[in-house]
Design a protein around this motif. Structure first.
Motif, PDB file in Angstrom:
ATOM      1  N   ALA A   1       9.651  -0.343  -9.003  1.00  0.00           N
ATOM      2  CA  ALA A   1      10.450  -0.436 -10.223  1.00  0.00           C
ATOM      3  C   ALA A   1      10.116   0.655 -11.226  1.00  0.00           C
ATOM      4  O   ALA A   1      10.580   0.620 -12.358  1.00  0.00           O
ATOM      5  N   MET A   2       9.325   1.618 -10.817  1.00  0.00           N
ATOM      6  CA  MET A   2       9.027   2.694 -11.747  1.00  0.00           C
ATOM      7  C   MET A   2      10.166   3.710 -11.781  1.00  0.00           C
ATOM      8  O   MET A   2      10.246   4.532 -12.677  1.00  0.00           O
ATOM      9  N   ASN A   3      11.006   3.620 -10.786  1.00  0.00           N
ATOM     10  CA  ASN A   3      12.049   4.618 -10.654  1.00  0.00           C
ATOM     11  C   ASN A   3      13.404   4.037 -11.079  1.00  0.00           C
ATOM     12  O   ASN A   3      13.724   2.897 -10.786  1.00  0.00           O
ATOM     13  N   GLU A   4      14.167   4.850 -11.794  1.00  0.00           N
ATOM     14  CA  GLU A   4      15.378   4.331 -12.429  1.00  0.00           C
ATOM     15  C   GLU A   4      16.402   3.775 -11.434  1.00  0.00           C
ATOM     16  O   GLU A   4      16.963   2.706 -11.627  1.00  0.00           O
ATOM     17  N   THR A   5      16.610   4.532 -10.352  1.00  0.00           N
ATOM     18  CA  THR A   5      17.572   4.079  -9.349  1.00  0.00           C
ATOM     19  C   THR A   5      17.143   2.729  -8.785  1.00  0.00           C
ATOM     20  O   THR A   5      17.957   1.812  -8.620  1.00  0.00           O
ATOM     21  N   ASN A   6      15.848   2.638  -8.495  1.00  0.00           N
ATOM     22  CA  ASN A   6      15.348   1.377  -7.952  1.00  0.00           C
ATOM     23  C   ASN A   6      15.511   0.237  -8.950  1.00  0.00           C
ATOM     24  O   ASN A   6      15.777  -0.897  -8.566  1.00  0.00           O
ATOM     25  N   GLN A   7      15.343   0.554 -10.223  1.00  0.00           N
ATOM     26  CA  GLN A   7      15.478  -0.488 -11.237  1.00  0.00           C
ATOM     27  C   GLN A   7      16.866  -1.104 -11.158  1.00  0.00           C
ATOM     28  O   GLN A   7      17.037  -2.328 -11.187  1.00  0.00           O
ATOM     29  N   GLU A   8      17.867  -0.237 -11.020  1.00  0.00           N
ATOM     30  CA  GLU A   8      19.231  -0.758 -10.938  1.00  0.00           C
ATOM     31  C   GLU A   8      19.422  -1.590  -9.677  1.00  0.00           C
ATOM     32  O   GLU A   8      20.057  -2.646  -9.686  1.00  0.00           O
ATOM     33  N   LEU A   9      18.836  -1.088  -8.578  1.00  0.00           N
ATOM     34  CA  LEU A   9      18.934  -1.833  -7.313  1.00  0.00           C
ATOM     35  C   LEU A   9      18.327  -3.224  -7.448  1.00  0.00           C
ATOM     36  O   LEU A   9      18.889  -4.225  -6.999  1.00  0.00           O
TER      37      LEU A   9
ATOM     38  N   ASN B   1       0.830  -1.205   0.000  1.00  0.00           N
ATOM     39  CA  ASN B   1       0.000   0.000   0.000  1.00  0.00           C
ATOM     40  C   ASN B   1       0.861   1.250   0.000  1.00  0.00           C
ATOM     41  O   ASN B   1       0.612   2.199  -0.728  1.00  0.00           O
ATOM     42  N   LEU B   2       1.874   1.222   0.849  1.00  0.00           N
ATOM     43  CA  LEU B   2       2.747   2.401   0.942  1.00  0.00           C
ATOM     44  C   LEU B   2       3.532   2.584  -0.358  1.00  0.00           C
ATOM     45  O   LEU B   2       3.673   3.698  -0.870  1.00  0.00           O
ATOM     46  N   ALA B   3       4.003   1.474  -0.903  1.00  0.00           N
ATOM     47  CA  ALA B   3       4.822   1.559  -2.111  1.00  0.00           C
ATOM     48  C   ALA B   3       4.011   2.051  -3.301  1.00  0.00           C
ATOM     49  O   ALA B   3       4.571   2.499  -4.297  1.00  0.00           O
ATOM     50  N   ALA B   4       2.685   1.930  -3.191  1.00  0.00           N
ATOM     51  CA  ALA B   4       1.855   2.391  -4.299  1.00  0.00           C
ATOM     52  C   ALA B   4       1.893   3.910  -4.416  1.00  0.00           C
ATOM     53  O   ALA B   4       1.535   4.469  -5.443  1.00  0.00           O
ATOM     54  N   GLU B   5       2.308   4.568  -3.375  1.00  0.00           N
ATOM     55  CA  GLU B   5       2.394   6.029  -3.430  1.00  0.00           C
ATOM     56  C   GLU B   5       3.846   6.410  -3.717  1.00  0.00           C
ATOM     57  O   GLU B   5       4.746   6.039  -2.975  1.00  0.00           O
ATOM     58  N   GLU B   6       4.006   7.170  -4.765  1.00  0.00           N
ATOM     59  CA  GLU B   6       5.356   7.534  -5.156  1.00  0.00           C
ATOM     60  C   GLU B   6       6.092   8.228  -4.018  1.00  0.00           C
ATOM     61  O   GLU B   6       7.277   8.029  -3.805  1.00  0.00           O
ATOM     62  N   ALA B   7       5.338   9.023  -3.283  1.00  0.00           N
ATOM     63  CA  ALA B   7       5.955   9.813  -2.234  1.00  0.00           C
ATOM     64  C   ALA B   7       6.658   8.959  -1.183  1.00  0.00           C
ATOM     65  O   ALA B   7       7.581   9.409  -0.527  1.00  0.00           O
ATOM     66  N   ASN B   8       6.190   7.721  -1.011  1.00  0.00           N
ATOM     67  CA  ASN B   8       6.784   6.876   0.033  1.00  0.00           C
ATOM     68  C   ASN B   8       7.949   6.040  -0.468  1.00  0.00           C
ATOM     69  O   ASN B   8       8.651   5.403   0.305  1.00  0.00           O
ATOM     70  N   GLN B   9       8.097   5.987  -1.799  1.00  0.00           N
ATOM     71  CA  GLN B   9       8.952   4.949  -2.357  1.00  0.00           C
ATOM     72  C   GLN B   9      10.417   5.065  -1.927  1.00  0.00           C
ATOM     73  O   GLN B   9      11.040   4.091  -1.535  1.00  0.00           O
ATOM     74  N   GLN B  10      10.900   6.296  -1.981  1.00  0.00           N
ATOM     75  CA  GLN B  10      12.315   6.456  -1.654  1.00  0.00           C
ATOM     76  C   GLN B  10      12.598   5.988  -0.234  1.00  0.00           C
ATOM     77  O   GLN B  10      13.563   5.261   0.025  1.00  0.00           O
ATOM     78  N   GLN B  11      11.690   6.417   0.657  1.00  0.00           N
ATOM     79  CA  GLN B  11      11.873   6.040   2.055  1.00  0.00           C
ATOM     80  C   GLN B  11      11.862   4.531   2.244  1.00  0.00           C
ATOM     81  O   GLN B  11      12.659   3.985   3.006  1.00  0.00           O
ATOM     82  N   ILE B  12      10.960   3.892   1.528  1.00  0.00           N
ATOM     83  CA  ILE B  12      10.861   2.436   1.653  1.00  0.00           C
ATOM     84  C   ILE B  12      12.163   1.789   1.212  1.00  0.00           C
ATOM     85  O   ILE B  12      12.713   0.925   1.894  1.00  0.00           O
ATOM     86  N   VAL B  13      12.678   2.278   0.082  1.00  0.00           N
ATOM     87  CA  VAL B  13      13.911   1.688  -0.437  1.00  0.00           C
ATOM     88  C   VAL B  13      15.061   1.957   0.520  1.00  0.00           C
ATOM     89  O   VAL B  13      15.840   1.070   0.850  1.00  0.00           O
ATOM     90  N   GLU B  14      15.138   3.185   1.015  1.00  0.00           N
ATOM     91  CA  GLU B  14      16.236   3.530   1.921  1.00  0.00           C
ATOM     92  C   GLU B  14      16.192   2.692   3.189  1.00  0.00           C
ATOM     93  O   GLU B  14      17.207   2.348   3.763  1.00  0.00           O
TER      94      GLU B  14
END
Ligand code: ADP
Ligand code: MG
Length: 918
Positions: free
Chosen positions: A729-737, A685-698
């Motif tokens: 996976a919508m974000n480029e940095t995450n794609q590489e990760l 649910n959180l990952a569905a919001e772009e705003a949360n994505q970076q934090q989740i990955v970090e």
């Protein structure tokens, strides 16, 4: 191709479980039955509990469920021919996430609103699934003697009548809710003992008309002031004994409806159609006696009433919800507009009141709500399907329909959020676990101390016993020895004195005869003395033997003593081990206590902030109560998208994320599978919001999600985790990760093992996103990404195919970019992996989401001359020609044209075949 996305799950998700609201007291009604006299003879503890409030009875259960909770499902109608032609790309405006029970409504290019429903039914949902999800629980309640309502709400043309009233005579799979409900009812009742009767009505301009007898056009609604039962004594009531007669009745009603509306010069979309099914069941009781629950023993003698269970099912096909302009545009008369608005807004108010568990539900405000009074809310079960159409042109109506459904979901949303971030129940669970541990610990400790005590006492006893035995034996031996010794001495002394005397006498006698022959007389007296000696020797030997036996006994006892000492030592080491275990236990307990304390604080913080925000919002918009709550809800869901300038709203969003994330991520590794599923859903649910994505990955969320794919077998977890990964996976940095962490391999093996189309869709979506990254092309392919994508087409579900096609298009686009820049030579990797034949096969598919991507993929592939030969061979060039002529999208059409005309290979081939592509 029809694809039921069905998991077959029929239960509602939250709130009450099936039947949990049922109480013994019957609140069934007689709804205009001709046998109303008889029905009165059945004493009922009927109470207005059915009327919403749910205040007294059955309410004692507390938070188990919200009485009167309206279950809301949203259903999307498939595109019709016209919409196909217009090729409205609905996915751009509304996105359904059935697995998350969510609907996303795009506001503009940047903003999306997310809504949750009890069920989200896509355009592929079968009628059977819709029935099972929406209606079956209600029908089951009716069969158990409760009232229930099923309603469809939505703009005209979105499928209300299809959902409820479709007869399905040509295709059984098309049968709607009314037909399926009757089938279930007929299958369940016994026609000898039970009865089913049906009325079919139309409510138009606050007038109830009988659809089974058109002359009967102003039927009164009667409410029993005591029982609250609603009845229509004037309505035709037809007994139903088989499915065929019911179908005929529905057809007759429909024909009358059409005729009546023609006469009134209106359309059926402006009236409500109401089907009432009364089910009356006689309960078998032992010895034919009524069961105790009827509580009327004093009546049995005179009336002998059978125990009857009565339930009423009301199915309402509501008037079109399109906002009706008071001026009477769109051909509505002013009166008509007023009446439609009146009944729908009264319905809305009742739903709101029920959803808020308010003490007053304004049933009296319209005929529609008066009719529903005893079948709606309370212990009755209510399902609402809101229907929406796919056309972006009706975005406004779609939005207002969704908002109507959301208002009905309001309370549930609170409950749901409580469920998803339910620290309270988590902490309660941990507390219970802790208590169990403490108890167990205490028990073990006690048992352990007891055991030690027992062992010690036993050892002491044994030792002292052995010592005693030893001492006794020693003493006895000594005594016996002494006795024997004394005895022998005595004997010796006696013998000696006897001999002495004898000797003296003999000597005396001899001395008198001749005083010299002493020696010979002496010799004669030695013989008995020798005997004595040998006797003594024997005694001595016996003594020696006894002594040896005693020594042996001593040895044995000493040995026993040593053994006992050994036992004591091992007992001591066992004690040490148990001590250590105890220490571990205590440490664990302390850790859990710490966690609970943290959770308590977090919970407290969260609820304080939530309260404060609610108060603020209520202050700002107290006249628009529902709006305030809605926006509070959506704030929680869309923490940062909303109005970043408003500083008041920020703390909720921040707290929500900060408090939640670390905890939730750690729960992904929980032992308890339930907790894990729960946690992964929250993360998704959180990952569905772009705003949360970076934090989740970090915070390591991505890694944890990938681990879940690797370490669990559970398909639900796979599906939800893959969905979350797809979002990240919508974000480029995450794609590489993702690539760096072996994501392709994990996604591929998940795809290979998955059965559920929704899982495949998530995985395909994730890979499709990775396909769009220029830097990852070679790696993605070499790790089997393209093969995995192509492998998933086996499932055939359009949602999955659309993702596969998107991935291929993304990949082809990167390749064509690379070839323009001169960094790519040779054939496309897609073609090498065999994608071309699938592309060609599916280029003409009806499903526009798939076709669009395939068309783009073809154009991209065609831009690279290295692919041209293969494309000619596989027939892809013909698809390009078709696209350049027929594609509904101008830009794609001209792109296809451009690629055809700029490739020497294609031009030669076209010229050879004399095809003109101008
Ligand atoms: P409403 O009652 O809301 O005005 P209808 O039920 O009459 O809408 O539906 C409008 C049209 O769309 C009808 O032709 C109907 O057959 C078709 N339709 C609606 N829902 C579906 C569906 N889920 N699948 C196929 N056709 C549908
Ligand atoms: Mg209709």
């Amino acid at each position: 191709m029809s694809a039921s996305s069905g998991t077959g799950a029929v239960n509602y998700r939250n709130g009450t479980q099936r039947g949990s609201l049922r109480t013994q007291s019957s609140n069934s009604t007689s709804a205009g039955q001709k046998s109303s006299l008889k029905s009165k003879s059945v004493l009922r503890k009927s109470s207005p509990a059915a009327l919403g409030g749910g205040s007294s009875k059955g309410g004692s259960g507390g938070d188990a469920g919200v009485p009167g909770r309206v279950r809301v499902a949203v259903r999307l109608r498939p595109r019709n021919g016209e919409e196909m032609i217009a090729d409205a790309d609905f996915a751009d405006c509304v996105e359904l996430q059935p697995e998350l029970k969510r609907l996303k409504l795009r506001k503009n290019n940047w903003d999306t609103d997310t809504f949750e429903f009890d069920e989200v039914l896509t355009e592929y949902s079968s009628q059977k699934r819709v029935y099972e999800v929406v209606a079956k629980p209600v029908v089951e309640g009716v069969l158990d003697g409760y009232n229930g309502t099923i309603m469809a709400y939505g703009q005209t043309g979105t499928g209300k009548t299809y959902t409820l009233g479709q007869l399905g005579e040509e295709d059984v799979a098309d049968r709607g809710i009314m037909v399926r409900a009757m089938e279930d009812i007929l299958a369940e009742v016994s026609l000898e003992m039970d009865s089913i009767s049906v009325s079919y009505l139309q409510l138009y301009m606050e007038t109830v008309q009988d659809l089974l007898d058109p002359a009967n056009d102003n039927i009164a609604i009667v409410e029993d002031p005591k029982s609250g039962d609603v009845s229509l004594p004037g309505a035709t009531l037809v007994d139903i004994r088989d499915q065929q007669s019911f179908l005929e009745l529905l057809q007759l009603g429909e024909a009358h409806r059409f005729a009546a509306n023609t006469k009134l010069n209106t359309e059926s979309s402006r009236s409500h159609a109401i089907l009432m099914v009364n089910v009356r069941r006689s309960l078998k009781t032992r010895d034919g006696l009524p069961s105790e629950s009827s509580g009327n023993s004093h009546m049995t003698k005179t009336l002998k009433p059978p125990v009857v269970r009565k339930g009423k099912l009301v199915v309402v096909d509501l008037a079109g919800s399109e906002r009706i302009n008071k001026s009477g545009s769109e051909g509505h008369t002013l009166e008509e507009a007023k009446s439609i608005n009146l009944s729908l807004s009264a319905l809305g108010k009742c739903i709101n009141a029920l959803a808020e568990n308010s003490s007053h539900v304004p049933f009296r405000d319209s005929k529609l709500t008066r009719l529903l009074r005893d079948s709606f809310g309370g212990t009755a079960r209510t399902s609402l399907v809101i229907t929406i159409g796919p056309s972006p042109r009706h975005r406004g109506e779609t939005t207002s329909t969704i908002m109507f459904g959301q208002r009905a979901m309001k309370v549930e949303n609170m409950v749901k959020l409580k469920e998803e971030f339910d620290y309270k129940s988590l902490s309660r669970r941990l507390e219970v676990q802790l208590d169990n541990l403490i108890e167990e610990n205490e028990r073990q400790q006690k048992a352990f101390v007891d055991e030690i005590e027992r062992i010690t006492v036993e050892a002491h006893n044994q030792i002292s016993e052995a010592e005693k035995r030893y001492a006794n034996a020693l003493e006895e031996e000594k005594l016996r020895y002494q006795n024997d010794y004394m005895e022998s001495i005595k004997k010796l002394e006696e013998n000696w004195s006897k001999n002495q005397k004898k000797l003296a006498a003999e000597r005396f006698a001899l001395g008198e005869k001749n005083g010299l022959d002493i020696t010979s007389n002496g010799n004669r007296s030695i013989a008995p003395a020798l005997e004595e000696v040998s006797e003594l020797k024997m005694l001595l030997q016996k003594e020696a033997q006894l002594k040896m036996a005693a020594e042996e006994e001593v040895n044995r006892l000493q040995h026993q003593l040593a053994e006992l000492k050994k036992v004591e030592v091992s007992g001591n080491s066992e004690i040490m081990r148990l001590h250590k275990m105890l220490e571990n236990e205590t440490q664990q307990k302390e850790k859990l206590e710490g966690e609970i304390a943290t959770l308590h604080t977090q919970l407290l913080q969260l609820s304080l902030t939530a309260d404060e925000t609610r108060r603020n919002l209520e202050k700002h918009g107290s006249e628009k109560n529902s709006g305030a709550l809605d926006s509070f809800m959506s704030q929680l869901r869309l923490p940062q998208i909303q109005d970043p300038g408003n500083a008041e709203k920020q703390p909720v969003a921040r707290l929500f994320e900060q408090v939640g994330l670390q905890r939730i991520l750690s729960l992904l590794e929980a032992e308890d599978a339930d907790v894990r599923i729960h946690a992964v859903k929250v993360v998704a649910n959180l990952a569905a919001e772009e705003a949360n994505q970076q934090q989740i990955v970090e915070a390591g969320g991505l890694t944890s999600l990938l681990m879940l794919l690797r370490n669990t077998e559970d398909e639900t977890i796979h599906r939800v985790a893959a969905g979350a990964i797809a979002n990240l996976a919508m974000n480029e940095t995450n794609q590489e990760l993702i690539m760096d962490q072996g994501g392709i391999g994990l996604l591929s093996s998940t795809a290979a093992n998955a059965q559920d189309p929704q899982t495949l869709r998530m995985v395909a979506g994730a890979i499709a996103n990775l396909c769009g990254n220029d830097k990852l092309q070679t790696k993605l392919r070499s790790e089997g990404g393209i093969a995995a994508l192509l492998g998933m087409v086996r499932c055939g579900h359009p949602d999955v195919l659309a993702q596969v096609a998107r991935g291929i298009a993304n990949f082809a686009k990167c390749e064509s970019r690379a070839s323009t820049q001169g960094t790519k030579r040779g054939k496309s990797l897609l073609i090498e992996d065999g994608a071309l034949s699938w592309i060609v096969q599916n280029a003409k598919t009806e499903t526009s989401a798939i076709r669009r991507h395939i068309e783009l993929a073809l154009c991209h592939l065609a831009q690279h001359e290295g692919n041209a030969k293969e494309m000619v061979k596989e027939g892809a060039m013909w698809e390009l020609v078709r696209i350049s002529r027929d594609c509904s999208r101008e830009d794609i059409r001209s792109l296809a044209h451009r690629t055809l005309t700029s490739s020497p290979t294609f031009l030669t081939e076209l010229r050879r075949l004399r095809v003109d592509i101008r």
